[in-house]
Structures are given as C-alpha cells and as structure tokens.
Design an enzyme around this catalytic site. Structure first.
Site, mmCIF file in Angstrom:
data_model
loop_
_atom_site.group_PDB
_atom_site.id
_atom_site.type_symbol
_atom_site.label_atom_id
_atom_site.label_comp_id
_atom_site.label_asym_id
_atom_site.label_seq_id
_atom_site.Cartn_x
_atom_site.Cartn_y
_atom_site.Cartn_z
ATOM 1 N N MET A 264 -4.308 -14.878 -58.436
ATOM 2 C CA MET A 264 -4.298 -13.404 -58.957
ATOM 3 C C MET A 264 -3.021 -15.071 -59.666
ATOM 4 O O MET A 264 -1.684 -15.355 -58.449
ATOM 5 C CB MET A 264 -3.600 -12.622 -57.620
ATOM 6 C CG MET A 264 -4.408 -11.719 -57.056
ATOM 7 S SD MET A 264 -5.531 -10.785 -58.752
ATOM 8 C CE MET A 264 -4.127 -9.783 -59.644
ATOM 9 N N HIS B 270 -13.230 -5.828 -58.293
ATOM 10 C CA HIS B 270 -12.454 -6.563 -57.465
ATOM 11 C C HIS B 270 -11.325 -5.526 -56.600
ATOM 12 O O HIS B 270 -10.999 -4.540 -57.656
ATOM 13 C CB HIS B 270 -11.092 -7.685 -58.985
ATOM 14 C CG HIS B 270 -10.060 -7.294 -58.419
ATOM 15 N ND1 HIS B 270 -8.283 -8.230 -59.291
ATOM 16 C CD2 HIS B 270 -9.701 -8.150 -56.839
ATOM 17 C CE1 HIS B 270 -7.720 -8.247 -58.558
ATOM 18 N NE2 HIS B 270 -7.956 -8.807 -57.384
ATOM 19 N N ASP C 54 -11.045 -3.390 -61.576
ATOM 20 C CA ASP C 54 -9.904 -3.046 -60.425
ATOM 21 C C ASP C 54 -9.772 -1.816 -59.698
ATOM 22 O O ASP C 54 -10.113 -0.867 -60.279
ATOM 23 C CB ASP C 54 -8.860 -3.497 -61.578
ATOM 24 C CG ASP C 54 -8.121 -4.517 -62.621
ATOM 25 O OD1 ASP C 54 -8.415 -5.417 -61.301
ATOM 26 O OD2 ASP C 54 -8.135 -5.621 -62.933
ATOM 27 N N MET D 162 -8.068 -0.299 -56.682
ATOM 28 C CA MET D 162 -7.008 0.009 -55.713
ATOM 29 C C MET D 162 -7.119 1.557 -55.461
ATOM 30 O O MET D 162 -6.906 2.945 -55.424
ATOM 31 C CB MET D 162 -5.960 0.028 -56.683
ATOM 32 C CG MET D 162 -5.506 -1.501 -57.991
ATOM 33 S SD MET D 162 -3.975 -0.682 -59.390
ATOM 34 C CE MET D 162 -4.695 -2.065 -60.351
ATOM 35 N N ASP E 101 -6.522 -13.996 -62.531
ATOM 36 C CA ASP E 101 -5.976 -13.141 -63.172
ATOM 37 C C ASP E 101 -4.882 -12.396 -62.988
ATOM 38 O O ASP E 101 -3.836 -12.417 -62.034
ATOM 39 C CB ASP E 101 -6.982 -11.778 -61.972
ATOM 40 C CG ASP E 101 -6.770 -10.391 -62.209
ATOM 41 O OD1 ASP E 101 -6.375 -9.847 -63.715
ATOM 42 O OD2 ASP E 101 -7.442 -9.627 -61.437
ATOM 43 N N MET F 189 -8.938 -4.534 -54.261
ATOM 44 C CA MET F 189 -7.611 -4.532 -53.782
ATOM 45 C C MET F 189 -7.685 -3.033 -53.661
ATOM 46 O O MET F 189 -6.591 -2.513 -53.351
ATOM 47 C CB MET F 189 -6.749 -4.543 -55.027
ATOM 48 C CG MET F 189 -6.435 -5.325 -55.772
ATOM 49 S SD MET F 189 -5.569 -5.452 -57.596
ATOM 50 C CE MET F 189 -6.903 -4.051 -58.233
ATOM 51 N N SER G 259 -10.293 -6.358 -69.011
ATOM 52 C CA SER G 259 -10.233 -5.969 -67.567
ATOM 53 C C SER G 259 -10.405 -3.813 -67.861
ATOM 54 O O SER G 259 -9.302 -3.906 -68.933
ATOM 55 C CB SER G 259 -9.094 -6.281 -66.737
ATOM 56 O OG SER G 259 -8.907 -5.065 -65.577
ATOM 57 N N HIS H 137 -14.358 -6.849 -66.505
ATOM 58 C CA HIS H 137 -13.984 -6.739 -64.933
ATOM 59 C C HIS H 137 -13.408 -5.245 -64.395
ATOM 60 O O HIS H 137 -12.419 -5.041 -65.392
ATOM 61 C CB HIS H 137 -12.129 -7.732 -65.265
ATOM 62 C CG HIS H 137 -11.773 -7.984 -63.679
ATOM 63 N ND1 HIS H 137 -12.193 -8.871 -62.668
ATOM 64 C CD2 HIS H 137 -10.191 -7.206 -63.394
ATOM 65 C CE1 HIS H 137 -11.242 -9.069 -61.709
ATOM 66 N NE2 HIS H 137 -10.397 -8.351 -61.630
HETATM 67 C C1 DX5 Z 1 -3.571 -6.295 -62.075
HETATM 68 C C2 DX5 Z 1 -5.336 -6.135 -61.679
HETATM 69 C C3 DX5 Z 1 -5.702 -7.406 -63.299
HETATM 70 C C4 DX5 Z 1 -5.417 -6.337 -64.391
HETATM 71 C C5 DX5 Z 1 -4.481 -7.294 -65.153
HETATM 72 O O1 DX5 Z 1 -3.668 -5.652 -60.511
HETATM 73 O O2 DX5 Z 1 -5.984 -6.841 -60.810
HETATM 74 O O3 DX5 Z 1 -7.255 -7.525 -63.055
HETATM 75 O O4 DX5 Z 1 -5.975 -5.561 -64.789
HETATM 76 O O5 DX5 Z 1 -4.221 -6.956 -66.498
HETATM 77 P P1 DX5 Z 1 -3.168 -7.923 -67.338
HETATM 78 O O6 DX5 Z 1 -4.447 -9.136 -67.707
HETATM 79 O O7 DX5 Z 1 -3.004 -7.022 -68.304
HETATM 80 O O8 DX5 Z 1 -2.545 -8.435 -66.724
HETATM 81 ZN ZN ZN Z 2 -8.483 -7.743 -61.529
#
Ligand code: DX5
Ligand code: ZN
Length: 220
Positions: free
Chosen positions: A136, A64, A34, A36, A174, A66, A7, A32
């Site tokens: 998750m 991903h 993310d 947000m 994840d 969010m 990620s 990956h």
């Molecule tokens: C969290 C993200 C993850 C995050 C995971 O909301 O969706 O993808 O980067 O990080 P680690 O592997 O550090 O838990």
């Molecule tokens: Zn993620």
C-alpha cells in the site's frame, strides 16, 4: 511488461457495466476490487453479491480485502468469482499462513498486503506461500490520495527480499499511482499497478494503460 489493474472504487457506480467495459477495452490486465468493512478501514464498499455480477465480465478480478477476520470470507469471495484474493497482514494476524493456504485451496491466487507503516520484514514468513505481495502506497480506505514517498523504499525492499529468497510473486502497488508516480514504483520493482482515480479520470484510458505498461523496470 507491467500489468495494470484499474480500481473499481473510482468507477461511476450508476454505470458499472459500461465502466467495466471501459476497463476491458483499455487493455488492462485485471480489475481491482476493493472490499472495505468499516472496521479495518473506516469506509464500507462492496461485497460478494456485487462481485457475483462483476465477475461475469471477461476480465480477471483482483479482490483486495481491507477487512478484519478475512479468513471468514475467503470461501464466499472465491465462489463469487475472484481470481486473486489479497488479505492484509495486519488483519489476518497469527492465522495469516492458514488464510493464504485456504485462498489457494479454493482455486484462487493468494496475496498478502501491508499498510504503509507495517514493516515488510513481517512478510518474510509467508513469502513462499503467496502469489502476490501488495504494497500500500497510501493509507487504505479511500481513493484519490497522494502516494506516500517513503513507501517506494518498501517496494525496493520487497523486491530484494523476493530475489534473496528465490521467489517471484507479483509485486503490486496500490494508492496514488498515475502517470507521474508510476515509474517510481516500477523502477523499485513493482510489476502490477493499481490505478483508481488516475484511470477513470484519464481522457484516453487505453493510452493511459499503454503508458503504464511501458514504465521502466529495475536496473539490473
Ligand atoms: C485504497 C484502495 C485503492 C484505491 C486506489 O484503499 O485500496 O485500491 O482504489 O485509488 P487511487 O488510485 O485513486 O489512489
Ligand atoms: Zn486496493
């Protein structure tokens, strides 16, 4: 073999190019990414403009989302170079099926995700419309958290549900995945592992990825 998805959230943003090169050199399968929005989750990360640059690198990008109202952003993320686009069941609401269809229409692989406290039975209606299910294993919103143990049972439940329905989407996990926890989720049926902090903190990222790829799969 298990697929590994480092990620970017845990990367050093001042050296993003070389961080992504490190991901590629490690033999990881996808990057990956993310996204947000400060509404669906508290933090704000990166959007389409950065993805346009990142997706020029020779690795598939697993986006991903969010974010609230993900349907509004599918076209722009697809055009920015996403290979996979995953939306949250909680954020897509009644429009989930149409949103997943839209992801495929834009040429991407469609994923649906659930947070730790969302029942996986809510995925049954769309199980035939997805290429990936993302479970998750921490509350979404930030990296570096510990895997919540009860979520492992959700992976098992999704794995069983997919078999019963005769489908085999990628089951991605994840949150809090590292050397110590990876086997718990792969034994439960996960076949793609996101690793943020564990990947970027690893002394030997290549060995880390190799070890994750060899994690045990469910006993038949
Ligand atoms: C969290 C993200 C993850 C995050 C995971 O909301 O969706 O993808 O980067 O990080 P680690 O592997 O550090 O838990
Ligand atoms: Zn993620």
């Amino acid at each position: 073999m298990i697929k590994v998805a480092p990620s970017m959230l845990a990367a050093d943003y001042l050296n993003l190019g070389s961080e992504i090169d490190k991901v590629i050199a490690s033999g990881a399968d996808v990057l990956h990414y993310d996204v947000m929005d400060g509404t669906f989750v508290q933090n704000i990360s990166f959007g389409q403009e950065i993805l346009k640059k990142v997706s020029k690198k020779p690795i598939d990008v697993d986006v991903h989302l969010m974010i609230q109202n993900p349907e509004k952003q599918i076209k722009s993320f697809a055009e920015a170079g996403a290979k996979y686009i995953t939306v949250h069941q909680e954020a897509a609401g009644f429009g989930l099926k149409d949103t997943l269809k839209k992801i495929r229409e834009y040429g991407c692989l469609a994923g649906v995700s659930v947070k730790p406290y969302t029942m996986v039975s809510s995925l049954k209606e769309v199980i035939h419309d997805v290429d990936m299910i993302l479970i998750m294993t921490v509350e979404p919103g930030k990296g570096g958290q510990k895997l919540i143990p009860f979520t492992v049972d959700k992976v098992k439940e999704v794995y069983r549900m997919c078999r019963e329905e005769g489908v085999s989407p990628i089951i991605e996990v994840d949150g809090g995945v590292g050397m110590e926890t990876a086997h718990l989720v792969t034994e439960a049926g996960a076949d793609m592992l996101v690793a943020g902090s564990a990947f970027f903190k690893a002394e030997d990222p290549k060995a880390f990825v190799e070890a994750l790829k060899k994690m045990p799969t469910p006993a038949e």
